[in-house]
Design an enzyme around this catalytic site. Sequence first.
Site, PDB file in Angstrom:
ATOM      1  CD  GLU A   1      -3.239   0.483   1.120  1.00  0.00           C
ATOM      2  OE1 GLU A   1      -3.089   1.416   0.299  1.00  0.00           O
ATOM      3  OE2 GLU A   1      -4.208   0.371   1.866  1.00  0.00           O
TER       4      GLU A   1
ATOM      5  CB  ILE B   1      -0.542   6.620   2.346  1.00  0.00           C
ATOM      6  CG1 ILE B   1      -0.617   7.426   3.657  1.00  0.00           C
ATOM      7  CG2 ILE B   1      -1.693   6.973   1.429  1.00  0.00           C
ATOM      8  CD1 ILE B   1      -0.325   8.916   3.459  1.00  0.00           C
ATOM      9  CB  VAL B   2      -2.347   2.949   6.466  1.00  0.00           C
ATOM     10  CG1 VAL B   2      -3.527   2.668   7.383  1.00  0.00           C
ATOM     11  CG2 VAL B   2      -1.935   1.689   5.732  1.00  0.00           C
ATOM     12  CG  ASP B   3      -6.052   9.111   5.795  1.00  0.00           C
ATOM     13  OD1 ASP B   3      -5.883   9.447   6.973  1.00  0.00           O
ATOM     14  OD2 ASP B   3      -6.585   9.866   4.955  1.00  0.00           O
ATOM     15  CB  SER B   4      -9.622   5.986   7.670  1.00  0.00           C
ATOM     16  OG  SER B   4      -9.939   5.161   6.567  1.00  0.00           O
ATOM     17  N   GLY B   5      -7.378   3.634   7.208  1.00  0.00           N
ATOM     18  CA  GLY B   5      -7.149   2.200   7.201  1.00  0.00           C
ATOM     19  C   GLY B   5      -8.339   1.393   6.693  1.00  0.00           C
TER      20      GLY B   5
ATOM     21  CB  THR C   1      -8.723   1.339   1.470  1.00  0.00           C
ATOM     22  OG1 THR C   1      -9.195   2.685   1.499  1.00  0.00           O
ATOM     23  CG2 THR C   1      -8.708   0.822   0.048  1.00  0.00           C
TER      24      THR C   1
HETATM   25  P1  IMP Z   1      -7.891   4.979   3.955  1.00  0.00           P
HETATM   26  O1  IMP Z   1      -8.889   3.960   3.525  1.00  0.00           O
HETATM   27  O2  IMP Z   1      -8.529   6.136   4.703  1.00  0.00           O
HETATM   28  O3  IMP Z   1      -6.718   4.412   4.729  1.00  0.00           O
HETATM   29  O4  IMP Z   1      -7.362   5.677   2.632  1.00  0.00           O
HETATM   30  C1  IMP Z   1      -6.231   5.223   1.980  1.00  0.00           C
HETATM   31  C2  IMP Z   1      -6.137   5.785   0.590  1.00  0.00           C
HETATM   32  O5  IMP Z   1      -6.474   7.186   0.558  1.00  0.00           O
HETATM   33  C3  IMP Z   1      -4.702   5.699   0.103  1.00  0.00           C
HETATM   34  O6  IMP Z   1      -4.457   4.458  -0.539  1.00  0.00           O
HETATM   35  C4  IMP Z   1      -4.592   6.902  -0.802  1.00  0.00           C
HETATM   36  O7  IMP Z   1      -5.018   6.591  -2.110  1.00  0.00           O
HETATM   37  C5  IMP Z   1      -5.540   7.913  -0.204  1.00  0.00           C
HETATM   38  N1  IMP Z   1      -4.829   8.864   0.693  1.00  0.00           N
HETATM   39  C6  IMP Z   1      -4.890   8.931   2.039  1.00  0.00           C
HETATM   40  N2  IMP Z   1      -4.100   9.918   2.517  1.00  0.00           N
HETATM   41  C7  IMP Z   1      -3.506  10.497   1.438  1.00  0.00           C
HETATM   42  C8  IMP Z   1      -2.548  11.581   1.265  1.00  0.00           C
HETATM   43  O8  IMP Z   1      -2.053  12.229   2.221  1.00  0.00           O
HETATM   44  N3  IMP Z   1      -2.185  11.849  -0.012  1.00  0.00           N
HETATM   45  C9  IMP Z   1      -2.659  11.162  -1.091  1.00  0.00           C
HETATM   46  N4  IMP Z   1      -3.547  10.154  -0.977  1.00  0.00           N
HETATM   47  C10 IMP Z   1      -3.965   9.820   0.273  1.00  0.00           C
END
Ligand code: IMP
Length: 183
Positions: free
Chosen positions: A108, A110-114, A116
Amino acid sequence: MTIVPVDPRLMGREVKRIVFTERQIADRVEALGSEIAAAYPDGELLALGLLKGSFMFTADLVRHIPRPLQVDFIVAGSYGADTVSSGNVRLLYDPETNLEGKHVLLVEDIVDSGRTMQKLVELLELRRPRSLQICALLHKHIAEHLEHPVRFVGFDAPTEFLVGYGLDHAENFRHVPYIASLA
Ligand code: IMP
Ligand code: MG
């Protein structure tokens, strides 16, 4: 604060700061590759990159994993609005590679909320891999509890919007070789 030189890749957009330089990324990716090789002493390994964000990371990472492995990619999409990760993930491209009995390493950006990633793990676990672990280049550590923790992390990331090295803003900046925070 790093002084950011004018970069023609940025389309005139200002970047607040460079968060990780090319050199820092290259060094960390190389170390991660060794860590991963050591973690899989036997068995078949499949590096499964989640497109599009992980295309550059996956390409660099697999070159630094000194053991036999296979590479494939998946494309995931979420239903509904895409500004906020809805948690309803479906596969838009399903890998042809059979996962059964293999060590699968989901790669992956980046893991933001996680969200996905958690949903993807649930989907992929149905295919009976021998093991399923996550490797993320960047981890924002926003989620308080991840049911499937990230086994390999490149860098702890600030909670800013990051672009470059595969990460986009409206499909731009993926080719930028460093990681920057958008102003
Ligand atoms: P999650 O499901 O919130 O963890 O979102 C993850 C996805 O959001 C990543 O695979 C990215 O495609 C996108 N994303 C989250 N944060 C960023 C960021 O700071 N820059 C660009 N894309 C991001
Ligand atoms: Mg994206």
